[in-house]
Design a protein around this motif. Structure first.
Motif, PDB file in Angstrom:
ATOM      1  N   GLY A 180     -48.213 -15.689  -5.883  1.00  0.00           N
ATOM      2  CA  GLY A 180     -49.019 -16.449  -6.659  1.00  0.00           C
ATOM      3  C   GLY A 180     -48.166 -16.976  -7.933  1.00  0.00           C
ATOM      4  N   HIS A 181     -47.250 -16.150  -8.145  1.00  0.00           N
ATOM      5  CA  HIS A 181     -46.542 -16.505  -9.597  1.00  0.00           C
ATOM      6  C   HIS A 181     -45.579 -17.904  -9.218  1.00  0.00           C
ATOM      7  CE1 HIS A 181     -47.471 -12.718 -11.767  1.00  0.00           C
ATOM      8  NE2 HIS A 181     -47.210 -12.387 -10.549  1.00  0.00           N
ATOM      9  N   ARG A 182     -45.801 -18.837 -10.082  1.00  0.00           N
ATOM     10  CA  ARG A 182     -44.931 -19.940 -10.207  1.00  0.00           C
ATOM     11  C   ARG A 182     -43.917 -19.859 -11.346  1.00  0.00           C
ATOM     12  NH1 ARG A 182     -46.098 -19.306  -5.886  1.00  0.00           N
ATOM     13  NH2 ARG A 182     -46.949 -20.692  -4.429  1.00  0.00           N
ATOM     14  N   ARG A 183     -44.357 -19.410 -12.226  1.00  0.00           N
ATOM     15  CA  ARG A 183     -43.510 -19.395 -13.694  1.00  0.00           C
ATOM     16  C   ARG A 183     -42.811 -18.036 -13.669  1.00  0.00           C
ATOM     17  NH1 ARG A 183     -48.198 -20.862 -16.851  1.00  0.00           N
ATOM     18  NH2 ARG A 183     -47.977 -18.990 -18.200  1.00  0.00           N
ATOM     19  N   ILE A 184     -41.625 -18.154 -12.952  1.00  0.00           N
ATOM     20  CA  ILE A 184     -40.691 -16.830 -12.652  1.00  0.00           C
ATOM     21  C   ILE A 184     -39.362 -17.072 -13.523  1.00  0.00           C
ATOM     22  CG2 ILE A 184     -39.778 -15.410 -10.953  1.00  0.00           C
ATOM     23  CD1 ILE A 184     -41.837 -16.587  -9.106  1.00  0.00           C
ATOM     24  N   ALA A 185     -39.110 -16.124 -14.260  1.00  0.00           N
ATOM     25  CA  ALA A 185     -37.721 -16.298 -14.976  1.00  0.00           C
ATOM     26  C   ALA A 185     -36.684 -15.157 -14.294  1.00  0.00           C
ATOM     27  CB  ALA A 185     -38.009 -15.874 -16.480  1.00  0.00           C
ATOM     28  N   TYR A 186     -35.431 -15.327 -14.792  1.00  0.00           N
ATOM     29  CA  TYR A 186     -34.365 -14.378 -14.364  1.00  0.00           C
ATOM     30  C   TYR A 186     -33.652 -14.029 -15.404  1.00  0.00           C
ATOM     31  CZ  TYR A 186     -30.232 -12.930 -12.215  1.00  0.00           C
ATOM     32  OH  TYR A 186     -29.047 -11.747 -11.772  1.00  0.00           O
ATOM     33  N   ILE A 187     -33.362 -12.771 -15.593  1.00  0.00           N
ATOM     34  CA  ILE A 187     -32.523 -11.938 -16.564  1.00  0.00           C
ATOM     35  C   ILE A 187     -31.265 -11.187 -15.880  1.00  0.00           C
ATOM     36  CG2 ILE A 187     -32.234 -10.489 -18.705  1.00  0.00           C
ATOM     37  CD1 ILE A 187     -35.103 -10.824 -19.172  1.00  0.00           C
ATOM     38  N   GLY A 188     -30.104 -11.883 -15.821  1.00  0.00           N
ATOM     39  CA  GLY A 188     -29.144 -11.126 -14.983  1.00  0.00           C
ATOM     40  C   GLY A 188     -27.894 -10.521 -15.841  1.00  0.00           C
ATOM     41  N   GLY A 189     -26.837 -10.398 -15.502  1.00  0.00           N
ATOM     42  CA  GLY A 189     -25.564 -10.047 -16.152  1.00  0.00           C
ATOM     43  C   GLY A 189     -24.765 -10.853 -16.611  1.00  0.00           C
ATOM     44  N   PRO A 190     -23.408 -10.899 -16.585  1.00  0.00           N
ATOM     45  CA  PRO A 190     -22.457 -11.676 -17.177  1.00  0.00           C
ATOM     46  C   PRO A 190     -22.599 -12.929 -16.252  1.00  0.00           C
ATOM     47  CG  PRO A 190     -21.534  -9.428 -17.087  1.00  0.00           C
ATOM     48  CD  PRO A 190     -22.814  -9.357 -16.336  1.00  0.00           C
ATOM     49  N   ALA A 191     -22.463 -14.206 -16.874  1.00  0.00           N
ATOM     50  CA  ALA A 191     -22.616 -15.304 -16.034  1.00  0.00           C
ATOM     51  C   ALA A 191     -21.512 -15.365 -15.122  1.00  0.00           C
ATOM     52  CB  ALA A 191     -22.705 -16.604 -17.168  1.00  0.00           C
ATOM     53  N   THR A 192     -20.303 -14.983 -15.238  1.00  0.00           N
ATOM     54  CA  THR A 192     -19.318 -15.147 -14.476  1.00  0.00           C
ATOM     55  C   THR A 192     -19.201 -14.052 -13.381  1.00  0.00           C
ATOM     56  OG1 THR A 192     -17.786 -13.970 -15.917  1.00  0.00           O
ATOM     57  CG2 THR A 192     -17.726 -16.295 -16.010  1.00  0.00           C
ATOM     58  N   ALA A 193     -19.990 -12.883 -13.512  1.00  0.00           N
ATOM     59  CA  ALA A 193     -19.829 -11.901 -12.429  1.00  0.00           C
ATOM     60  C   ALA A 193     -20.222 -12.325 -11.123  1.00  0.00           C
ATOM     61  CB  ALA A 193     -20.680 -10.774 -12.945  1.00  0.00           C
ATOM     62  N   ALA A 194     -19.576 -12.200 -10.005  1.00  0.00           N
ATOM     63  CA  ALA A 194     -19.869 -12.289  -8.713  1.00  0.00           C
ATOM     64  C   ALA A 194     -21.165 -11.810  -8.358  1.00  0.00           C
ATOM     65  CB  ALA A 194     -18.949 -12.044  -7.965  1.00  0.00           C
ATOM     66  N   CYS A 195     -21.557 -10.605  -8.478  1.00  0.00           N
ATOM     67  CA  CYS A 195     -22.825 -10.113  -8.213  1.00  0.00           C
ATOM     68  C   CYS A 195     -23.880 -10.864  -8.630  1.00  0.00           C
ATOM     69  CB  CYS A 195     -23.024  -8.749  -8.386  1.00  0.00           C
ATOM     70  SG  CYS A 195     -22.434  -8.053  -9.925  1.00  0.00           S
ATOM     71  N   ASN A 196     -23.851 -11.253 -10.175  1.00  0.00           N
ATOM     72  CA  ASN A 196     -24.896 -11.887 -10.874  1.00  0.00           C
ATOM     73  C   ASN A 196     -24.909 -13.066 -10.269  1.00  0.00           C
ATOM     74  OD1 ASN A 196     -26.695 -12.158 -13.287  1.00  0.00           O
ATOM     75  ND2 ASN A 196     -25.228 -13.841 -13.477  1.00  0.00           N
ATOM     76  N   GLY A 229     -32.023  -6.454 -21.652  1.00  0.00           N
ATOM     77  CA  GLY A 229     -33.759  -6.769 -21.057  1.00  0.00           C
ATOM     78  C   GLY A 229     -34.561  -7.070 -22.463  1.00  0.00           C
ATOM     79  N   VAL A 230     -34.347  -6.061 -23.590  1.00  0.00           N
ATOM     80  CA  VAL A 230     -35.236  -6.203 -24.584  1.00  0.00           C
ATOM     81  C   VAL A 230     -34.998  -7.582 -25.086  1.00  0.00           C
ATOM     82  CG1 VAL A 230     -35.511  -5.407 -26.811  1.00  0.00           C
ATOM     83  CG2 VAL A 230     -35.147  -3.674 -25.061  1.00  0.00           C
ATOM     84  N   ALA A 231     -33.660  -7.996 -25.647  1.00  0.00           N
ATOM     85  CA  ALA A 231     -33.467  -9.403 -25.974  1.00  0.00           C
ATOM     86  C   ALA A 231     -33.931 -10.472 -25.190  1.00  0.00           C
ATOM     87  CB  ALA A 231     -32.102  -9.435 -26.567  1.00  0.00           C
ATOM     88  N   GLY A 232     -33.372 -10.523 -23.959  1.00  0.00           N
ATOM     89  CA  GLY A 232     -33.707 -11.499 -23.143  1.00  0.00           C
ATOM     90  C   GLY A 232     -35.333 -11.739 -22.848  1.00  0.00           C
ATOM     91  N   GLU A 252     -32.147  -1.171 -15.404  1.00  0.00           N
ATOM     92  CA  GLU A 252     -32.101  -0.857 -16.776  1.00  0.00           C
ATOM     93  C   GLU A 252     -32.531  -2.118 -17.694  1.00  0.00           C
ATOM     94  OE1 GLU A 252     -28.738   0.507 -19.886  1.00  0.00           O
ATOM     95  OE2 GLU A 252     -28.498   1.210 -17.848  1.00  0.00           O
ATOM     96  N   THR A 253     -32.064  -3.207 -17.129  1.00  0.00           N
ATOM     97  CA  THR A 253     -32.614  -4.642 -17.859  1.00  0.00           C
ATOM     98  C   THR A 253     -34.177  -4.674 -17.778  1.00  0.00           C
ATOM     99  OG1 THR A 253     -30.478  -5.636 -17.258  1.00  0.00           O
ATOM    100  CG2 THR A 253     -32.383  -7.092 -17.689  1.00  0.00           C
ATOM    101  N   ALA A 254     -34.889  -4.405 -16.620  1.00  0.00           N
ATOM    102  CA  ALA A 254     -36.079  -4.246 -16.343  1.00  0.00           C
ATOM    103  C   ALA A 254     -36.930  -3.373 -17.340  1.00  0.00           C
ATOM    104  CB  ALA A 254     -36.509  -3.986 -15.181  1.00  0.00           C
ATOM    105  N   LEU A 255     -36.111  -2.329 -17.580  1.00  0.00           N
ATOM    106  CA  LEU A 255     -37.096  -1.393 -18.632  1.00  0.00           C
ATOM    107  C   LEU A 255     -36.848  -2.132 -19.889  1.00  0.00           C
ATOM    108  CD1 LEU A 255     -36.918   0.691 -16.178  1.00  0.00           C
ATOM    109  CD2 LEU A 255     -36.375   2.458 -18.105  1.00  0.00           C
ATOM    110  N   GLY A 256     -35.925  -2.792 -20.412  1.00  0.00           N
ATOM    111  CA  GLY A 256     -35.730  -3.198 -21.652  1.00  0.00           C
ATOM    112  C   GLY A 256     -37.042  -4.588 -21.703  1.00  0.00           C
ATOM    113  N   VAL A 257     -37.029  -5.099 -20.595  1.00  0.00           N
ATOM    114  CA  VAL A 257     -38.340  -6.099 -20.346  1.00  0.00           C
ATOM    115  C   VAL A 257     -39.637  -5.556 -20.728  1.00  0.00           C
ATOM    116  CG1 VAL A 257     -39.571  -7.954 -19.068  1.00  0.00           C
ATOM    117  CG2 VAL A 257     -37.053  -7.838 -18.993  1.00  0.00           C
TER     118      VAL A 257
END
Length: 350
Positions: A180-196, A229-232, A252-257
């Motif tokens: 039921g979530h609609r306000r969903i955000a994304y915190i990823g890695g380097p913008a140019t990274a293929a996996c990201n 994760g903390v900053a984002g 690891e990013t999720a733990l920062g969140v």
């Protein structure tokens, strides 16, 4: 005069098993392209015939084969899973694994020559961004290269191993949408990274499929690390209309969140649902345990090592890029969107 018994050959075992000599050789070398039943039969016959491989016994005076697994940043839970898989695969075929950390600036013109001089048969580079000059140096040194989760996709044909990052991003976001979530955000890695980019495209595709817009500021980039994760997370949670759920591009990013949410008096998952990516040990140790997208990291390490050995032996590989399947693992960090999620206690931006 005593006559020594004839030593069992691969041909003897192959004839007993009713398979080719090449198949017996594949079993001995730990190759994955042998049917389980055939592998079991061949291994049983090898033991039954007391087969002894001649070359390793006679070559004890020479250095054993070594593969270097190289990182360009500090090791973490993700790295340890990759290393574990590579070491396990190396042990199966008698190959040593050397782990190193080498920053991009350390990869000078002599870098490839140094690896060869150290006796490396191949290089496995993990989450690295390799320049055309560095690729050329490896080619001149005739040192095979396999890249795990490459940060860039160079024009040259580079053998790489990854996972279905797009499918993982799609599954993570659809899970949050289904709650039921609609306000969903994304915190990823380097913008140019293929996996990201693949994970982000999966996130966007899921949002678009449900007709849910992605507001400005809802996509944050970083380096897949805890401080990101903390900053984002702080940036997102301080928005006037903060997200009720976040998809983080790594555990690891999720733990920062989680820390950013805690600092604002928010509870996981009552006030904020959270999905990670990787399924490392920290996902299971998090409080609450983290819903995440499982990457088969150990298998990626194993596949990379086996592929590197094939390249070192001059063999052809079936594909220059291998993607292993991801899987969503639901734990305690996600819950249905609450009716009060827009005015969560302790939220400074609400």
């Amino acid at each position: 005069m005593q006559v020594s018994p004839r030593r069992t050959t691969l041909a003897t075992v192959a004839a007993s098993a009713g398979v080719s000599v090449a198949t017996v050789s594949k079993v001995l070398n730990g190759r994955s392209d042998v049917a389980p039943a055939t592998r079991s039969l061949v291994q049983s016959l090898l033991r039954q015939h007391d087969y002894v491989a001649p070359s390793p016994r006679r070559a004890e005076a020479t250095p054993s084969a070594t593969i270097e697994v190289q990182f360009d940043t500090d090791l973490n839970a993700y790295s340890s899973e990759i290393i574990q898989g590579a070491v396990e695969a190396g042990a199966e075929v008698g190959v040593g694994v050397v782990v190193s950390i080498r920053k991009d600036t350390d990869r000078t013109a002599a870098w490839a020559r140094d690896l060869v001089a150290a006796g490396r048969q191949a290089l496995i580079a993990v989450t690295s961004e390799l320049t055309s000059g560095q690729l050329a140096a490896l080619s001149r040194a005739r040192l095979p290269l396999v890249v795990i989760d490459p940060l860039n996709l160079p024009r040259a044909r580079v053998t790489s191993v990854g996972s279905t990052n797009f499918a993982g991003g799609l599954a993570a976001t659809h899970h949050l949408l289904s709650l039921g979530h609609r306000r969903i955000a994304y915190i990823g890695g380097p913008a140019t990274a293929a996996c990201n980019q693949a994970r982000l495209h999966g996130y966007r595709a899921a949002m678009e499929s449900e007709g849910v817009p992605v507001p400005p500021g809802y996509v944050q980039t970083g380096h897949f690390r805890y401080p990101d994760g903390v900053a984002g997370g702080a940036t997102l949670l301080d928005l006037p209309e903060a997200p009720t759920a976040i998809f983080a591009g790594s555990d690891e990013t999720a733990l920062g969140v989680i820390e950013a949410a805690r600092a604002r008096g928010l509870r996981i998952p009552e006030d904020l649902s959270l999905v990670g990516f990787d399924d490392t040990q920290i996902a299971r140790m998090a409080s609450p345990p983290l819903t995440t997208v499982r990457q088969p990291l150990r298998e990626m390490g194993r596949v990379a090592l086996r592929t590197a050995m094939r390249l070192a032996a001059g063999e052809q590989v079936d594909s220059h890029h291998v993607e292993l399947a991801t899987e969503l693992v639901v734990r305690g960090s996600t819950a249905p969107a609450s009716a009060t999620s827009g005015g969560r206690p302790g939220h400074r931006g609400a």
